[in-house]
Each structure stands twice: as C-alpha cells, then as structure tokens.
Motif scaffolding. Sequence first.
Motif, PDB file in Angstrom:
ATOM      1  N   ALA A 132       0.841  -1.190   0.000  1.00  0.00           N
ATOM      2  CA  ALA A 132       0.000   0.000   0.000  1.00  0.00           C
ATOM      3  C   ALA A 132       0.876   1.239   0.000  1.00  0.00           C
ATOM      4  CB  ALA A 132      -0.912   0.010   1.223  1.00  0.00           C
ATOM      5  N   VAL A 133       0.271   2.350  -0.462  1.00  0.00           N
ATOM      6  CA  VAL A 133       0.917   3.659  -0.439  1.00  0.00           C
ATOM      7  C   VAL A 133       0.057   4.599   0.394  1.00  0.00           C
ATOM      8  CG1 VAL A 133       1.839   5.577  -1.790  1.00  0.00           C
ATOM      9  CG2 VAL A 133       1.834   3.271  -2.749  1.00  0.00           C
ATOM     10  N   PHE A 134       0.702   5.344   1.266  1.00  0.00           N
ATOM     11  CA  PHE A 134       0.048   6.364   2.079  1.00  0.00           C
ATOM     12  C   PHE A 134       0.403   7.706   1.459  1.00  0.00           C
ATOM     13  CE2 PHE A 134      -0.041   9.440   5.538  1.00  0.00           C
ATOM     14  CZ  PHE A 134      -1.146   9.089   6.282  1.00  0.00           C
ATOM     15  N   PHE A 135      -0.598   8.379   0.871  1.00  0.00           N
ATOM     16  CA  PHE A 135      -0.392   9.662   0.205  1.00  0.00           C
ATOM     17  C   PHE A 135      -0.822  10.809   1.117  1.00  0.00           C
ATOM     18  CE2 PHE A 135      -0.951   6.813  -3.466  1.00  0.00           C
ATOM     19  CZ  PHE A 135       0.070   7.233  -4.304  1.00  0.00           C
ATOM     20  N   GLU A 136      -0.054  11.898   1.067  1.00  0.00           N
ATOM     21  CA  GLU A 136      -0.476  13.121   1.764  1.00  0.00           C
ATOM     22  C   GLU A 136       0.012  14.324   0.969  1.00  0.00           C
ATOM     23  OE1 GLU A 136      -0.868  13.904   6.279  1.00  0.00           O
ATOM     24  OE2 GLU A 136       1.100  14.720   5.730  1.00  0.00           O
ATOM     25  N   SER A 137      -0.897  15.279   0.737  1.00  0.00           N
ATOM     26  CA  SER A 137      -0.577  16.493  -0.002  1.00  0.00           C
ATOM     27  C   SER A 137      -0.941  17.706   0.847  1.00  0.00           C
ATOM     28  CB  SER A 137      -1.362  16.518  -1.323  1.00  0.00           C
ATOM     29  OG  SER A 137      -1.166  17.735  -2.014  1.00  0.00           O
ATOM     30  N   PHE A 138       0.053  18.552   1.076  1.00  0.00           N
ATOM     31  CA  PHE A 138      -0.159  19.774   1.858  1.00  0.00           C
ATOM     32  C   PHE A 138      -0.876  19.491   3.174  1.00  0.00           C
ATOM     33  CE2 PHE A 138       0.119  21.506  -2.556  1.00  0.00           C
ATOM     34  CZ  PHE A 138       1.351  22.126  -2.399  1.00  0.00           C
ATOM     35  N   TYR A 139      -0.313  18.547   3.917  1.00  0.00           N
ATOM     36  CA  TYR A 139      -0.796  18.222   5.255  1.00  0.00           C
ATOM     37  C   TYR A 139      -2.245  17.747   5.267  1.00  0.00           C
ATOM     38  CZ  TYR A 139       3.389  20.871   6.569  1.00  0.00           C
ATOM     39  OH  TYR A 139       4.680  21.335   6.687  1.00  0.00           O
ATOM     40  N   GLY A 140      -2.671  17.113   4.191  1.00  0.00           N
ATOM     41  CA  GLY A 140      -4.017  16.571   4.133  1.00  0.00           C
ATOM     42  C   GLY A 140      -5.091  17.582   3.810  1.00  0.00           C
ATOM     43  N   GLN A 141      -4.696  18.803   3.444  1.00  0.00           N
ATOM     44  CA  GLN A 141      -5.681  19.834   3.128  1.00  0.00           C
ATOM     45  C   GLN A 141      -6.198  19.748   1.701  1.00  0.00           C
ATOM     46  OE1 GLN A 141      -4.993  23.825   5.397  1.00  0.00           O
ATOM     47  NE2 GLN A 141      -2.992  23.139   4.695  1.00  0.00           N
ATOM     48  N   SER A 142      -5.527  18.961   0.870  1.00  0.00           N
ATOM     49  CA  SER A 142      -5.979  18.792  -0.509  1.00  0.00           C
ATOM     50  C   SER A 142      -5.544  17.426  -1.001  1.00  0.00           C
ATOM     51  CB  SER A 142      -5.397  19.890  -1.416  1.00  0.00           C
ATOM     52  OG  SER A 142      -4.011  19.676  -1.607  1.00  0.00           O
ATOM     53  N   ARG A 152      -2.484   8.542  -9.738  1.00  0.00           N
ATOM     54  CA  ARG A 152      -3.208   8.191 -10.963  1.00  0.00           C
ATOM     55  C   ARG A 152      -2.401   7.224 -11.829  1.00  0.00           C
ATOM     56  NH1 ARG A 152      -7.769   7.752 -10.868  1.00  0.00           N
ATOM     57  NH2 ARG A 152      -6.965   7.013  -8.887  1.00  0.00           N
ATOM     58  N   GLU A 153      -1.087   7.442 -11.932  1.00  0.00           N
ATOM     59  CA  GLU A 153      -0.258   6.552 -12.737  1.00  0.00           C
ATOM     60  C   GLU A 153      -0.113   5.196 -12.064  1.00  0.00           C
ATOM     61  OE1 GLU A 153       2.259   5.336 -15.923  1.00  0.00           O
ATOM     62  OE2 GLU A 153       0.718   6.904 -15.688  1.00  0.00           O
ATOM     63  N   LEU A 154       0.010   5.198 -10.749  1.00  0.00           N
ATOM     64  CA  LEU A 154       0.127   3.939 -10.017  1.00  0.00           C
ATOM     65  C   LEU A 154      -1.155   3.124 -10.123  1.00  0.00           C
ATOM     66  CD1 LEU A 154       2.197   2.451  -8.214  1.00  0.00           C
ATOM     67  CD2 LEU A 154       1.063   3.482  -6.238  1.00  0.00           C
ATOM     68  N   ALA A 155      -2.302   3.798 -10.052  1.00  0.00           N
ATOM     69  CA  ALA A 155      -3.579   3.097 -10.183  1.00  0.00           C
ATOM     70  C   ALA A 155      -3.704   2.444 -11.558  1.00  0.00           C
ATOM     71  CB  ALA A 155      -4.732   4.073  -9.965  1.00  0.00           C
ATOM     72  N   ARG A 156      -3.150   3.085 -12.562  1.00  0.00           N
ATOM     73  CA  ARG A 156      -3.222   2.544 -13.924  1.00  0.00           C
ATOM     74  C   ARG A 156      -2.316   1.336 -14.095  1.00  0.00           C
ATOM     75  NH1 ARG A 156      -0.681   2.957 -18.831  1.00  0.00           N
ATOM     76  NH2 ARG A 156       1.026   4.225 -17.986  1.00  0.00           N
ATOM     77  N   ARG A 157      -1.122   1.397 -13.503  1.00  0.00           N
ATOM     78  CA  ARG A 157      -0.126   0.358 -13.765  1.00  0.00           C
ATOM     79  C   ARG A 157      -0.039  -0.708 -12.680  1.00  0.00           C
ATOM     80  NH1 ARG A 157       5.146   3.693 -15.365  1.00  0.00           N
ATOM     81  NH2 ARG A 157       6.047   1.587 -15.265  1.00  0.00           N
ATOM     82  N   ALA A 158      -0.504  -0.402 -11.497  1.00  0.00           N
ATOM     83  CA  ALA A 158      -0.433  -1.374 -10.400  1.00  0.00           C
ATOM     84  C   ALA A 158      -1.739  -1.323  -9.606  1.00  0.00           C
ATOM     85  CB  ALA A 158       0.762  -1.064  -9.497  1.00  0.00           C
ATOM     86  N   PRO A 159      -2.838  -1.750 -10.206  1.00  0.00           N
ATOM     87  CA  PRO A 159      -4.147  -1.617  -9.563  1.00  0.00           C
ATOM     88  C   PRO A 159      -4.309  -2.423  -8.287  1.00  0.00           C
ATOM     89  CG  PRO A 159      -4.302  -2.962 -11.550  1.00  0.00           C
ATOM     90  CD  PRO A 159      -2.933  -2.367 -11.546  1.00  0.00           C
ATOM     91  N   VAL A 174     -11.196  12.138  -2.737  1.00  0.00           N
ATOM     92  CA  VAL A 174      -9.999  11.329  -3.011  1.00  0.00           C
ATOM     93  C   VAL A 174     -10.171  10.636  -4.359  1.00  0.00           C
ATOM     94  CG1 VAL A 174      -9.517  11.013  -0.562  1.00  0.00           C
ATOM     95  CG2 VAL A 174     -10.899   9.308  -1.771  1.00  0.00           C
ATOM     96  N   PRO A 175      -9.063  10.243  -4.991  1.00  0.00           N
ATOM     97  CA  PRO A 175      -9.157   9.621  -6.314  1.00  0.00           C
ATOM     98  C   PRO A 175      -9.963   8.325  -6.293  1.00  0.00           C
ATOM     99  CG  PRO A 175      -6.902  10.294  -5.828  1.00  0.00           C
ATOM    100  CD  PRO A 175      -7.677  10.445  -4.560  1.00  0.00           C
ATOM    101  N   GLU A 176     -10.550   8.034  -7.427  1.00  0.00           N
ATOM    102  CA  GLU A 176     -11.352   6.816  -7.560  1.00  0.00           C
ATOM    103  C   GLU A 176     -10.536   5.589  -7.183  1.00  0.00           C
ATOM    104  OE1 GLU A 176     -13.902   4.396 -10.990  1.00  0.00           O
ATOM    105  OE2 GLU A 176     -12.898   6.287 -11.465  1.00  0.00           O
ATOM    106  N   GLY A 177     -11.130   4.732  -6.360  1.00  0.00           N
ATOM    107  CA  GLY A 177     -10.479   3.500  -5.966  1.00  0.00           C
ATOM    108  C   GLY A 177      -9.557   3.609  -4.771  1.00  0.00           C
ATOM    109  N   SER A 178      -9.337   4.831  -4.272  1.00  0.00           N
ATOM    110  CA  SER A 178      -8.474   5.006  -3.109  1.00  0.00           C
ATOM    111  C   SER A 178      -9.306   5.071  -1.835  1.00  0.00           C
ATOM    112  CB  SER A 178      -7.620   6.265  -3.255  1.00  0.00           C
ATOM    113  OG  SER A 178      -8.436   7.427  -3.272  1.00  0.00           O
ATOM    114  N   VAL A 179      -8.629   5.085  -0.691  1.00  0.00           N
ATOM    115  CA  VAL A 179      -9.300   5.056   0.606  1.00  0.00           C
ATOM    116  C   VAL A 179      -8.948   6.329   1.373  1.00  0.00           C
ATOM    117  CG1 VAL A 179      -9.570   3.798   2.780  1.00  0.00           C
ATOM    118  CG2 VAL A 179      -9.127   2.532   0.644  1.00  0.00           C
ATOM    119  N   ALA A 180      -9.959   7.087   1.767  1.00  0.00           N
ATOM    120  CA  ALA A 180      -9.726   8.289   2.571  1.00  0.00           C
ATOM    121  C   ALA A 180      -9.551   7.903   4.031  1.00  0.00           C
ATOM    122  CB  ALA A 180     -10.904   9.259   2.428  1.00  0.00           C
ATOM    123  N   VAL A 181      -8.499   8.420   4.660  1.00  0.00           N
ATOM    124  CA  VAL A 181      -8.293   8.220   6.095  1.00  0.00           C
ATOM    125  C   VAL A 181      -8.157   9.598   6.733  1.00  0.00           C
ATOM    126  CG1 VAL A 181      -7.361   5.891   6.069  1.00  0.00           C
ATOM    127  CG2 VAL A 181      -5.828   7.786   5.633  1.00  0.00           C
TER     128      VAL A 181
END
Length: 478
Positions: A132-142, A152-159, A174-181
Amino acid sequence: MTTVRIDEDAETLIIAGTGTKPAEGTLVGSRARVDAKITGGGKTWKATFPLRAARWGGELLPLPSGEYELHLLDIDLAGLESGPELLSGLRITLNGALVQIAPPLAPIYESSEGQSILEGRYVAQVGGNENAVFFESFYGQSVGCNPHAIDRELARRAPNVTRYWSVVDLSIAVPEGSVAVVEGSPEWWRARAAARLLVVNDWLRRRFARKDGQKVLQTWHGTPLKQLALHRPGFDPRRMAAVFKESRRWDVLLAQNLYSERILKKAYAFFGKPIWTDGYPRNDVLSTDDGSATRKALGIGPQERVLLYAPTWRDDRSEIVDFVDPQRLAEQTDSVVLVRGHSRTLRPGRDQSGARVIDVTGYSDTARLLLAADALITDYSSVMFDFSVTGKPMYFLVPDLEHYRGTLRGFYFDLAERSPGPLVTSQDELAEALSDETVPAAFAERYAAWQRQFNTRDDGHASERVVSRLLDLGFVDA
C-alpha cells in the motif's frame, strides 16, 4: 422556533417553528455556503440545511470543517443548542447562530489523551508490510500536486496496490479507488504504519516512526525562488535541528530540474541519498490537456479571458495578500479572475467573491487551473516554474519586493533580471501591462531561456518515470 434536530440519514440540519416562515436561511463558512430549503407556512414551517455540498461540478461531499454562521431571516436563534453529533461524514455542534463543523472523529480520539493512546499504538505497531501507499498532499488539506499525479499513474499500472489518502476531513475528494483516512483517526494511524511506501509533498509532521521495509518519497511542491530550510535568513538552532530530523526521514527526494536538485540537496542537507530529477508529475497534464473541462466546471465560457492570481504566502501574515481587488481587476481587464491562495492560507482565509471573480483556493488541482488561465499573475510563488510549461504570459505583482527579498525570505536569484514577464508594483500598473499586447514578444527571449533551465523534464511523462522507479525498486509490488 420550536425544534432543532439532525437527520443522520440525510445528513441535514432541520430547524422548525411556528408562524410566518422565514424568507431565507443560510449556513455560511469561510470556504463553503449552503442555502436552506424552507417549507410550510401558516401554522408551522421547516428549514432544512444540507450538510453536504458540491463544488465545481464535483460530487456531494460533507462540508469543510470550521466555524459557520447560521442565518434564518427574522428568526431569533439565541438559545439554540445541539450536539455534538457524530455523523458518517462530519461532527456538528450548534450554539446559537454559531455552528461548528468538525471531522468525523469520536470525541475520545480528538482529545490529547486519545491521540497519545493512538500514537502509542502506532509506535508499537509492526508495519511496512502492506502492499500500500500512504499519500499526503499539503498536510491533508488537498488531494493534488505530485502525490495525486503519482496516484493516478500507479492506479493505472499497479491496480492491486492499496492507496490511502490522508485528509483533514471528508470534504476533500480522493481519487477513484483510493481510501480516505481522516487525520488523527485510528485508521489514519494504522494506515500510516502499515503502508510500505509514503508519498508526501511536505514535512511528515507529528511523530513519525519508520517501520521495517517502509520507504518515504518526498516529492516536494515546487522549484524554489525563495530561500528554504537551512538557507532561510537568521540563525535558528531549533529550525536547523528540525530540518536535519525531517530530511533524515526521507529515502528519496524528487526534483523538477537540476537547479532544484542542487538547492534542495543543500537546503535540507540531503546528502548520500538519491534525488530523482524526473520533472514534476503534477505538470504532465499541462502537456496533455487543453483546460476546456476545467473552464466548464468553473462556469467559464470558452471565449472569456481568464486571469489566475496566485500569490505565495507571507511569513508575517496568515491570509492571502491584499494587493489585488479582484472584482476591480476583472472590470479593468474585461476578464474572469481566478483567485488562488497558497495552501497555508486555505484554512485561515475566506473565499473572495465578486462579479466575474471565482475563488479557487480550495480547488485541488492547481495544474488544471493553469490550463484554464490565459495569463498568470503571481509574485514569488513556485507556480511560475510550472506555468511556464504552457508558454502563456506571466505578470509579477511585487509591491513588497524589497521587504520580501531583504527581510522575510531572500532569493536564490535576481527575479528582476530573469523574470519571463514584467514586474509591476500596483494594480493599475498590472492592468496596464495586461492590456499591452507587446509584452509577450518583449519577454520571449527570457521566457525561452527560463523554459530551457526549468522545464526540460516537464514533458508529460514524469509520472511514468517516477512510478517505473517505484516498481523497479520494489517500493510496492505491481
């Protein structure tokens, strides 16, 4: 007014009363507003306030957390109390005309004691073992910037890779198929420990405890003009210690260009570890899209002239600088003006409004705004290095140039000597420059030199290069 209640299923706030019904009702926050649906009349009436809203043609999402003012025309709201009530998407508390919207955390977890317990579990947890990958952009504000493009590229190549997104609340899509925490929730702490890879664009914050096998990709969030980290003016031992501690947490640092690679390496003392100078994934869309869909989502016609005002933040103020009256600028230039505050001004600030003015500070994808704009107005923001991919004209409104350069931050190079557009010091000068059709040609040589230095890797394939590295190195498994 006779009753107040929360409809958990519909996620609405309902206020009822007797007598003449109010003509209107609103719930107004700094970054969102909803209008009540008022029914009845005569003996009884009911005002129903939705606690979800859609912006820019997106899906219905819970209201952003923060304080809201409740208005019901000619109705006295004194003594109104309710909550806190926890819904699936938010927590709401009413106190008179003041409404507090909070993330959907149980109160026990929001307390310092509750967070300490969760942190303790996190530190003790065996982690780094989930593909799994844990993504965070600007402290979770966006949900945007380089992490979003990599997602998006990872979802395409490693679903098969699970993608967690850290968000401050569920108003953020959050992007399609991802999980918001939601930040601070038990699942947030668990996912942060379990994921094999963390992809962030700013400091990790809080207490970070690396797990066996866990990697951190720091994408950063812009090519710097202003001095960063160890280069900032003034000697501050605490800042130096914090910078060293933070950069030691990163395994890989992403740079947009060779210029950034050299600066980031020194500013963060990032020695002995790899820097991937692959261009910025967030800028791929600048080579593959025309901005028409974004214009449509914002309600802008295809023939309208669009100006994007995107200044950086200031160390000595919390809200966006007030160097532009956006409605007046729209009138002066016969344009639609998009106002884009920095991520640091998102929470303390308030949406600006006016005829042909759209505040897009809360819009997640800056690159799509760059595509929608015909020209950029900025100051010292790194957005200048991204917008130049488009080749469209830039204007620099810098009335505080000497103060910012000499006192607040300092520069890595002389903007006045190399800027790919004119520097102006007032709104009237700006409007004059925007109306001068000779400006783009006058700066064409500088613009081309700028692109050669800063944008050679922004070719529409940065996401592919970065994700290929992640997969080849086994940071996650396809």
